[in-house]
Design an enzyme around this catalytic site. Structure first.
Site, PDB file in Angstrom:
ATOM      1  N   LYS A 295      29.179  50.040  33.660  1.00  0.00           N
ATOM      2  CA  LYS A 295      29.564  50.943  34.758  1.00  0.00           C
ATOM      3  C   LYS A 295      28.353  51.276  35.636  1.00  0.00           C
ATOM      4  CE  LYS A 295      31.157  54.101  31.903  1.00  0.00           C
ATOM      5  NZ  LYS A 295      30.858  53.473  30.599  1.00  0.00           N
TER       6      LYS A 295
ATOM      7  N   ARG B 132      36.664  61.778  31.820  1.00  0.00           N
ATOM      8  CA  ARG B 132      36.492  61.139  30.524  1.00  0.00           C
ATOM      9  C   ARG B 132      37.577  61.547  29.534  1.00  0.00           C
ATOM     10  NH1 ARG B 132      31.022  59.448  30.307  1.00  0.00           N
ATOM     11  NH2 ARG B 132      30.486  58.481  28.343  1.00  0.00           N
TER      12      ARG B 132
ATOM     13  N   ARG C 249      19.835  47.513  25.618  1.00  0.00           N
ATOM     14  CA  ARG C 249      19.640  48.207  26.896  1.00  0.00           C
ATOM     15  C   ARG C 249      18.278  48.915  26.947  1.00  0.00           C
ATOM     16  NH1 ARG C 249      23.929  52.241  29.162  1.00  0.00           N
ATOM     17  NH2 ARG C 249      23.860  53.018  27.021  1.00  0.00           N
TER      18      ARG C 249
ATOM     19  N   ARG D 270      17.502  54.746  25.332  1.00  0.00           N
ATOM     20  CA  ARG D 270      18.089  56.086  25.388  1.00  0.00           C
ATOM     21  C   ARG D 270      18.273  56.660  23.986  1.00  0.00           C
ATOM     22  NH1 ARG D 270      23.204  55.683  29.413  1.00  0.00           N
ATOM     23  NH2 ARG D 270      24.203  56.699  27.635  1.00  0.00           N
TER      24      ARG D 270
ATOM     25  N   ARG E 264      30.348  57.072  19.856  1.00  0.00           N
ATOM     26  CA  ARG E 264      30.702  57.036  21.288  1.00  0.00           C
ATOM     27  C   ARG E 264      31.912  56.125  21.503  1.00  0.00           C
ATOM     28  NH1 ARG E 264      25.173  55.400  23.793  1.00  0.00           N
ATOM     29  NH2 ARG E 264      26.339  55.171  25.733  1.00  0.00           N
TER      30      ARG E 264
HETATM   31  P1  AP5 Z   1      25.332  49.849  31.608  1.00  0.00           P
HETATM   32  O1  AP5 Z   1      25.550  49.473  33.033  1.00  0.00           O
HETATM   33  O2  AP5 Z   1      24.202  50.762  31.280  1.00  0.00           O
HETATM   34  O3  AP5 Z   1      26.689  50.401  30.961  1.00  0.00           O
HETATM   35  P2  AP5 Z   1      27.443  51.772  31.167  1.00  0.00           P
HETATM   36  O4  AP5 Z   1      28.900  51.446  31.135  1.00  0.00           O
HETATM   37  O5  AP5 Z   1      26.930  52.504  32.369  1.00  0.00           O
HETATM   38  O6  AP5 Z   1      27.048  52.489  29.811  1.00  0.00           O
HETATM   39  P3  AP5 Z   1      26.654  53.970  29.438  1.00  0.00           P
HETATM   40  O7  AP5 Z   1      26.180  53.895  28.007  1.00  0.00           O
HETATM   41  O8  AP5 Z   1      25.720  54.585  30.420  1.00  0.00           O
HETATM   42  O9  AP5 Z   1      28.014  54.671  29.484  1.00  0.00           O
HETATM   43  P4  AP5 Z   1      28.436  55.885  28.723  1.00  0.00           P
HETATM   44  O10 AP5 Z   1      29.755  56.094  29.341  1.00  0.00           O
HETATM   45  O11 AP5 Z   1      28.436  55.822  27.251  1.00  0.00           O
HETATM   46  O12 AP5 Z   1      27.251  56.944  28.993  1.00  0.00           O
HETATM   47  P5  AP5 Z   1      27.078  58.135  30.006  1.00  0.00           P
HETATM   48  O13 AP5 Z   1      25.699  58.088  30.507  1.00  0.00           O
HETATM   49  O14 AP5 Z   1      28.207  58.212  30.992  1.00  0.00           O
HETATM   50  O15 AP5 Z   1      25.190  48.481  30.770  1.00  0.00           O
HETATM   51  C1  AP5 Z   1      24.862  48.492  29.383  1.00  0.00           C
HETATM   52  C2  AP5 Z   1      23.874  47.347  29.061  1.00  0.00           C
HETATM   53  O16 AP5 Z   1      24.527  46.092  29.241  1.00  0.00           O
HETATM   54  C3  AP5 Z   1      22.639  47.323  30.011  1.00  0.00           C
HETATM   55  O17 AP5 Z   1      21.535  46.943  29.257  1.00  0.00           O
HETATM   56  C4  AP5 Z   1      22.996  46.261  31.051  1.00  0.00           C
HETATM   57  O18 AP5 Z   1      21.833  45.607  31.544  1.00  0.00           O
HETATM   58  C5  AP5 Z   1      23.887  45.296  30.266  1.00  0.00           C
HETATM   59  N1  AP5 Z   1      24.963  44.738  31.079  1.00  0.00           N
HETATM   60  C6  AP5 Z   1      25.676  45.382  32.055  1.00  0.00           C
HETATM   61  N2  AP5 Z   1      26.616  44.555  32.561  1.00  0.00           N
HETATM   62  C7  AP5 Z   1      26.514  43.372  31.860  1.00  0.00           C
HETATM   63  C8  AP5 Z   1      27.229  42.135  31.888  1.00  0.00           C
HETATM   64  N3  AP5 Z   1      28.249  41.945  32.746  1.00  0.00           N
HETATM   65  N4  AP5 Z   1      26.850  41.167  31.019  1.00  0.00           N
HETATM   66  C9  AP5 Z   1      25.830  41.369  30.143  1.00  0.00           C
HETATM   67  N5  AP5 Z   1      25.108  42.508  30.081  1.00  0.00           N
HETATM   68  C10 AP5 Z   1      25.453  43.517  30.917  1.00  0.00           C
HETATM   69  O19 AP5 Z   1      27.269  59.406  29.047  1.00  0.00           O
HETATM   70  C11 AP5 Z   1      26.330  59.747  28.049  1.00  0.00           C
HETATM   71  C12 AP5 Z   1      26.806  60.998  27.312  1.00  0.00           C
HETATM   72  O20 AP5 Z   1      26.894  62.120  28.235  1.00  0.00           O
HETATM   73  C13 AP5 Z   1      28.205  60.920  26.686  1.00  0.00           C
HETATM   74  O21 AP5 Z   1      28.175  60.328  25.400  1.00  0.00           O
HETATM   75  C14 AP5 Z   1      28.617  62.404  26.651  1.00  0.00           C
HETATM   76  O22 AP5 Z   1      28.010  63.078  25.576  1.00  0.00           O
HETATM   77  C15 AP5 Z   1      28.031  62.948  27.947  1.00  0.00           C
HETATM   78  N6  AP5 Z   1      28.976  62.877  29.086  1.00  0.00           N
HETATM   79  C16 AP5 Z   1      28.837  62.131  30.230  1.00  0.00           C
HETATM   80  N7  AP5 Z   1      29.878  62.326  31.053  1.00  0.00           N
HETATM   81  C17 AP5 Z   1      30.713  63.201  30.422  1.00  0.00           C
HETATM   82  C18 AP5 Z   1      31.980  63.757  30.755  1.00  0.00           C
HETATM   83  N8  AP5 Z   1      32.617  63.456  31.895  1.00  0.00           N
HETATM   84  N9  AP5 Z   1      32.548  64.609  29.857  1.00  0.00           N
HETATM   85  C19 AP5 Z   1      31.937  64.944  28.710  1.00  0.00           C
HETATM   86  N10 AP5 Z   1      30.740  64.441  28.332  1.00  0.00           N
HETATM   87  C20 AP5 Z   1      30.133  63.571  29.167  1.00  0.00           C
END
Ligand code: AP5
Length: 225
Positions: free
Chosen positions: A17, A92, A131, A164, A175
């Site tokens: 994402k 979410r 990552r 991270r 997660r």
């Molecule tokens: P990346 O692009 O980083 O993936 P992502 O989907 O953005 O993953 P996140 O881990 O950031 O999502 P998340 O939803 O768990 O975390 P968030 O920060 O929102 O890609 C991942 C890896 O793969 C990278 O190394 C990239 O290079 C590689 N890659 C990408 N595309 C690829 C492809 N096509 N092929 C191969 N490799 C690829 O949330 C973190 C925490 O915050 C949550 O756990 C929660 O505690 C809290 N939080 C956030 N938002 C909320 C909410 N709305 N409500 C409640 N808690 C929340």
């Protein structure tokens, strides 16, 4: 007047994402709203919100809705969202999706599409393990799939790359569990509203990006007819 382009990125942790949001932001000049990035900035600055959120994030659980909804409502009220936005990591769960729908309705705005980036769990574990993110702006890399030019140095701002805190294997499994229990129901929520668009997240990042751009071009064309 052309309709705003208001996009939601849905998908499991590590689906890509953030990777796609960064590219779409550059393509369309949309406001980029990542709740994960906002929370991490608050944790780093040790704000009241950051202190309250940290334990939930470290355990891989969701931060309570009231904290998230106050944060996102304020962010969506900022001027730069008026031409459109990309939401990454929000909503979410169903309560957040309903609150967002309500807020946008009150403001005469609406979601253009919810883009589901589909990736199976086994691949998620590999992606998250490799990552690396830069300490300055959170730019994303992967040690095998998307390596930086120089090991552990961000191509974009020269800062150091780190893993991270919530990318440890035991946290990743939680997660994923939370995603399947609480976030996956959003797929039906947006499908019922005719807003869901599926994207095969198993393709290379450039191909996923091309697919999303083609979907957006179709949405914009439909809007202009
Ligand atoms: P990346 O692009 O980083 O993936 P992502 O989907 O953005 O993953 P996140 O881990 O950031 O999502 P998340 O939803 O768990 O975390 P968030 O920060 O929102 O890609 C991942 C890896 O793969 C990278 O190394 C990239 O290079 C590689 N890659 C990408 N595309 C690829 C492809 N096509 N092929 C191969 N490799 C690829 O949330 C973190 C925490 O915050 C949550 O756990 C929660 O505690 C809290 N939080 C956030 N938002 C909320 C909410 N709305 N409500 C409640 N808690 C929340």
């Amino acid at each position: 007047m052309a309709r705003q382009l208001n996009l939601i990125l849905v998908g499991p942790p590590g689906a890509g994402k953030g990777t796609q949001a960064e590219r779409l932001q550059a393509d369309f000049g949309l406001a980029y709203i990542s709740t994960g990035e906002m929370l991490r900035a608050n944790v780093k600055a040790q704000t009241e919100l950051g202190i309250a959120a940290k334990a939930h994030m470290d355990a891989g659980g969701l931060v309570p809705d009231e904290l998230i909804l106050a944060m996102t409502a304020a962010r969506l009220a900022e001027d730069d969202t008026r031409d459109g936005f990309i939401l990454d990591g929000f909503p979410r769960n169903l309560a957040q999706a309903q609150a967002l729908e309500h807020q946008l309705q009150e403001e005469g705005r609406r979601i253009t599409a919810a883009l589901l980036i589909d990736v199976p769990d086994a691949e998620i574990v590999k992606r998250i393990a490799g990552r690396r993110v830069c300490i300055k702006k959170g730019h994303n890399y992967h040690v095998h799939y998307d390596p930086p030019k120089q090991v552990d140095v961000c191509d974009q701002d020269g800062s150091r790359l780190i893993q991270r805190d919530d990318d440890r294997p035991e946290v990743v499994l939680n997660r994923l569990l939370v995603y399947h229990e609480q976030t996956a129901p959003l797929v039906s929520f947006y499908d019922e509203r005719g807003l869901l668009r599926r994207v095969d997240g198993m393709r290379a990042p450039g191909e996923v990006h091309d697919h999303i751009r083609a979907l957006i071009a179709t949405l914009l064309l439909e809007d202009s007819l």
